[in-house]
Write a protein that holds these residues in place. Sequence first.
Motif, short mmCIF file in Angstrom:
data_model
loop_
_atom_site.label_atom_id
_atom_site.label_comp_id
_atom_site.label_asym_id
_atom_site.label_seq_id
_atom_site.Cartn_x
_atom_site.Cartn_y
_atom_site.Cartn_z
N LEU A 17 0.83 -1.20 0.00
CA LEU A 17 0.00 0.00 0.00
C LEU A 17 0.87 1.25 0.00
O LEU A 17 2.02 1.23 0.42
N GLU A 18 0.28 2.35 -0.44
CA GLU A 18 0.91 3.66 -0.28
C GLU A 18 -0.18 4.66 0.08
O GLU A 18 -1.31 4.59 -0.41
N GLN A 19 0.17 5.57 0.97
CA GLN A 19 -0.82 6.54 1.43
C GLN A 19 -1.06 7.61 0.37
O GLN A 19 -0.14 8.00 -0.36
N ILE A 20 -2.31 8.08 0.27
CA ILE A 20 -2.66 9.12 -0.67
C ILE A 20 -3.41 10.24 0.05
O ILE A 20 -3.89 10.07 1.17
N ASP A 21 -3.50 11.38 -0.61
CA ASP A 21 -4.12 12.55 -0.01
C ASP A 21 -5.62 12.35 0.17
O ASP A 21 -6.26 11.62 -0.59
N PRO A 22 -6.21 13.04 1.16
CA PRO A 22 -7.67 12.99 1.32
C PRO A 22 -8.37 13.63 0.14
O PRO A 22 -7.79 14.44 -0.59
N ASN A 23 -9.62 13.23 -0.08
CA ASN A 23 -10.42 13.81 -1.16
C ASN A 23 -10.77 15.26 -0.87
O ASN A 23 -10.95 16.07 -1.79
N TYR A 24 -10.91 15.58 0.43
CA TYR A 24 -11.31 16.93 0.83
C TYR A 24 -10.89 17.15 2.27
O TYR A 24 -10.66 16.19 3.03
N ALA A 25 -10.78 18.41 2.66
CA ALA A 25 -10.44 18.74 4.03
C ALA A 25 -11.54 18.25 4.97
O ALA A 25 -12.71 18.46 4.72
#
Length: 345
Positions: free
Chosen positions: A235-243
């Motif tokens: 796995l790799e972490q990704i940014d949130p879709n929104y704050a």
Amino acid sequence: MNTPRDLKAPRNGTADRLGRPLRDLRISVTDRCNFRCVYCMPKEVFGKDYAFLERRELLTFEEIARLARIFSGLGAEKVRLTGGEPLVRRNLEQLIELLAAIPGLDLTLTTNGSFLARKARALKAAGLNRVTVSLDALDDAVFKRMNDVDFPVAKVLDGIEAAAVAGLAPVKINMVVKRGENENDILPMARFFRGSGHVLRFIEYMDVGHTNGWRMDDVVSAREIVSMIDREFPLEQIDPNYAGEVAERWRYRDGSGEIGVIASVTQAFCRDCTRARVSTEGKLYTCLFATGGHDLRALLRGGASDDKIRGSIAAIWTRRDDRYSEIRTSQTAKLEKIEMSYIGG
């Protein structure tokens, strides 16, 4: 406490003491459920003699829609219908039609999936955008033990498929993980939903309410869950879709989809919380772990104007400083908090 840079004040300036805008509204449409999940509505508490709310105490669909419109004017952009089990409320499609008529609202629903196979098309036609389905195990014996009403996994999977076919996608699947109950189903769930187009989310067992016998020892941490899956599927972490998104997002390195982990116990995200909650009979709660709410039904049924109700809600929100998960201690965990089945997840 610092507020994240991307948590901008809403268009009308309604922000709480910590700078958090009011963006998300969760509305519980019923306190009833056809399941008796051990971490939410244990049968020894919510048995045959349990006194649920009378119908006259519930907000009507028109009252709910009126509140949603007022909240929208205060900056709410997303409405999630919850319960209990929201699909046990009769003619829920009528409410969805009323809410779908409010400009700019993203309309979603959380369900245990038991009625979804036969309801999905009507929900979509009424204007629902997406669904989140609770599913705590693929092993039938484990799932039946956790829902405690002998409901089979296969019927929930049928509901998930029906939702996807109806266009209520991407479907999110929520798995509450409780140590000693279903942690052995983490990997089977990941294997099953990987590559499906659905988003599987793992939720740490939380101390919502005071009837589920919560103990920290029962929590399987988000880090444990991610490590377990990463060993088999990198796995790799990704940014949130929104704050303010509650789920920490991870994607499979081979491109076969993503998972989420919701870690309100071990990795508090209070500083990003933009959610208000309205209970079945119209009380406003500013935290999932609240011990009390604010009565909006009295305003609705007492002849108050929209402007007066809007002002009352704004005043409550601007005084808000809740951050339970960041200050959780053995003492606060024992407080008699509102039950999950009453306030919604």
